[in-house]
Design an enzyme around this catalytic site. Sequence first.
Site, PDB file in Angstrom:
ATOM      1  N   CYS A 173      50.242   2.641 -10.264  1.00 26.49           N
ATOM      2  CA  CYS A 173      49.282   2.945 -11.330  1.00 26.49           C
ATOM      3  C   CYS A 173      49.932   3.156 -12.759  1.00 26.49           C
ATOM      4  O   CYS A 173      51.416   3.718 -13.311  1.00 26.49           O
ATOM      5  CB  CYS A 173      48.957   4.317 -11.549  1.00 26.49           C
ATOM      6  SG  CYS A 173      48.569   5.743 -12.329  1.00 26.49           S
ATOM      7  N   HIS A 218      42.416  -4.897  -5.952  1.00 27.89           N
ATOM      8  CA  HIS A 218      41.698  -4.660  -7.265  1.00 27.89           C
ATOM      9  C   HIS A 218      40.383  -5.996  -6.791  1.00 27.89           C
ATOM     10  O   HIS A 218      40.515  -7.407  -6.378  1.00 27.89           O
ATOM     11  CB  HIS A 218      42.059  -5.285  -8.587  1.00 27.89           C
ATOM     12  CG  HIS A 218      42.914  -3.992  -8.961  1.00 27.89           C
ATOM     13  ND1 HIS A 218      42.219  -3.298 -10.191  1.00 27.89           N
ATOM     14  CD2 HIS A 218      44.402  -3.881  -8.656  1.00 27.89           C
ATOM     15  CE1 HIS A 218      43.456  -2.669 -10.009  1.00 27.89           C
ATOM     16  NE2 HIS A 218      44.750  -2.723  -9.674  1.00 27.89           N
ATOM     17  N   GLU A 272      37.533   2.876  -9.838  1.00 31.75           N
ATOM     18  CA  GLU A 272      39.061   3.466  -9.617  1.00 31.75           C
ATOM     19  C   GLU A 272      38.599   4.017  -7.854  1.00 31.75           C
ATOM     20  O   GLU A 272      37.889   4.973  -8.032  1.00 31.75           O
ATOM     21  CB  GLU A 272      39.560   4.225 -10.318  1.00 31.75           C
ATOM     22  CG  GLU A 272      40.300   3.695 -11.517  1.00 31.75           C
ATOM     23  CD  GLU A 272      41.981   4.356 -12.292  1.00 31.75           C
ATOM     24  OE1 GLU A 272      42.763   4.857 -11.234  1.00 31.75           O
ATOM     25  OE2 GLU A 272      42.075   4.542 -12.965  1.00 31.75           O
ATOM     26  N   CYS A 309      42.152   1.924 -17.238  1.00 35.63           N
ATOM     27  CA  CYS A 309      43.062   1.616 -15.778  1.00 35.63           C
ATOM     28  C   CYS A 309      43.730   0.121 -15.994  1.00 35.63           C
ATOM     29  O   CYS A 309      43.587  -0.760 -17.041  1.00 35.63           O
ATOM     30  CB  CYS A 309      42.296   1.346 -14.609  1.00 35.63           C
ATOM     31  SG  CYS A 309      43.074   0.431 -12.696  1.00 35.63           S
ATOM     32  N   GLY A 321      44.128  -2.067 -13.515  1.00 37.69           N
ATOM     33  CA  GLY A 321      43.108  -2.560 -13.232  1.00 37.69           C
ATOM     34  C   GLY A 321      43.206  -3.672 -14.585  1.00 37.69           C
ATOM     35  O   GLY A 321      42.176  -5.019 -14.606  1.00 37.69           O
TER      36      GLY A 321
HETATM   37  N1  API Z   1      43.161   4.261  -8.344  1.00 32.41           N
HETATM   38  C1  API Z   1      44.486   3.006  -8.268  1.00 32.41           C
HETATM   39  C2  API Z   1      45.709   3.716  -8.763  1.00 32.41           C
HETATM   40  C3  API Z   1      45.677   4.542 -10.325  1.00 32.41           C
HETATM   41  C4  API Z   1      45.690   3.725 -10.800  1.00 32.41           C
HETATM   42  C5  API Z   1      45.210   3.662 -12.404  1.00 32.41           C
HETATM   43  N2  API Z   1      45.213   4.549 -13.254  1.00 32.41           N
HETATM   44  C6  API Z   1      46.296   2.431 -13.370  1.00 32.41           C
HETATM   45  O1  API Z   1      46.273   2.720 -14.848  1.00 32.41           O
HETATM   46  O2  API Z   1      46.780   1.908 -13.250  1.00 32.41           O
HETATM   47  C7  API Z   1      44.306   3.123  -6.987  1.00 32.41           C
HETATM   48  O3  API Z   1      43.890   3.402  -5.919  1.00 32.41           O
HETATM   49  O4  API Z   1      45.249   2.674  -6.278  1.00 32.41           O
END
Ligand code: API
Length: 292
Positions: free
Chosen positions: A75, A161, A210, A219, A222
């Site tokens: 994250c 991703h 997400e 994100c 992301g």
């Molecule tokens: N939902 C993401 C985790 C949080 C990523 C996001 N909040 C960031 O800032 O990178 C996953 O399942 O891989």
Amino acid sequence: MNLEFAKMHGLGNDFVVFDGVRQTVDLTPERIRALADRRFGVGCDQVLVLEPSERAGVDFAYRIYNADGGEVEQCGNGARCVAAFARETGLTDRDLLRLTTLGGEIEPEILADGRVTVDMGVPRLDGAEIPLTEPGEWVRAPLAVDGEEHRITAVSVGNPHCVLEVPDAGAAPLEVLGPALEHHPLFPNRANVEFVAVEAPDRLRVRVWERGAGVTLACGTGACAAVVAARLWGRVGEEVTVVLDGGELVIQWAGRGSPVRMTGPAVTVFRGRLARWPDPRPATAEKGTGPF
Ligand SMILES: N[C@H](CCC[C@H](N)C(=O)O)C(=O)O
């Protein structure tokens, strides 16, 4: 019960952050879902915990849990926040930290202006490493989703991703195409989904669905995946401003084999103390009543 936490965010992607070094944090998927609930709990996109690490040269283990209760590999916005949290709460007196995650080691560094820059490691493009159920690289590859063909680019920044170029990110069908791609059979561990409009060789507009959290205001991984994909498409240079709903991140990537670096804010909104583990949302309570 006396469990202390900090409520933080990175561009509106928000977190409940626990110090798992000086207190014992006994999380379960049910407790995480209840904590993340914006009516019955504290409310957040992810729950983050710093724990002791035995590994030489590593400051902490950094654990990440989505609002759906699942533990995940990485994250980016959270990495900036836990670094700021460690500094603010005296877990460390250094500005450069090394953290381990399920997705690999990362190095957040707190800058003089309060922003945090993070070496997120080398992005992975091979199907086996994303992971995908198909081999090889998927860059602008055709993928059928509910009878429509889309061109997708698969990137791992420790977490998976699925990146698509769109003419207008604001008009992208996040709530429909997001979950359809998150749960597409091509992604055995599901995927985060980025909708990317190229505004200039140094500027992307990105909106995100997400994995395990739905639409978020930002994100970090992301934004990194979006820049990697756009660079592979030949559309952007080495340094890109990514404009997300919640604000801007600066992403730097020199190309294949190089690490991707993310720079942005980390904000502590409040600190609190859990009186008890929050109750789960009753089946009769409709999700989404009110603004959240
Ligand atoms: N939902 C993401 C985790 C949080 C990523 C996001 N909040 C960031 O800032 O990178 C996953 O399942 O891989």
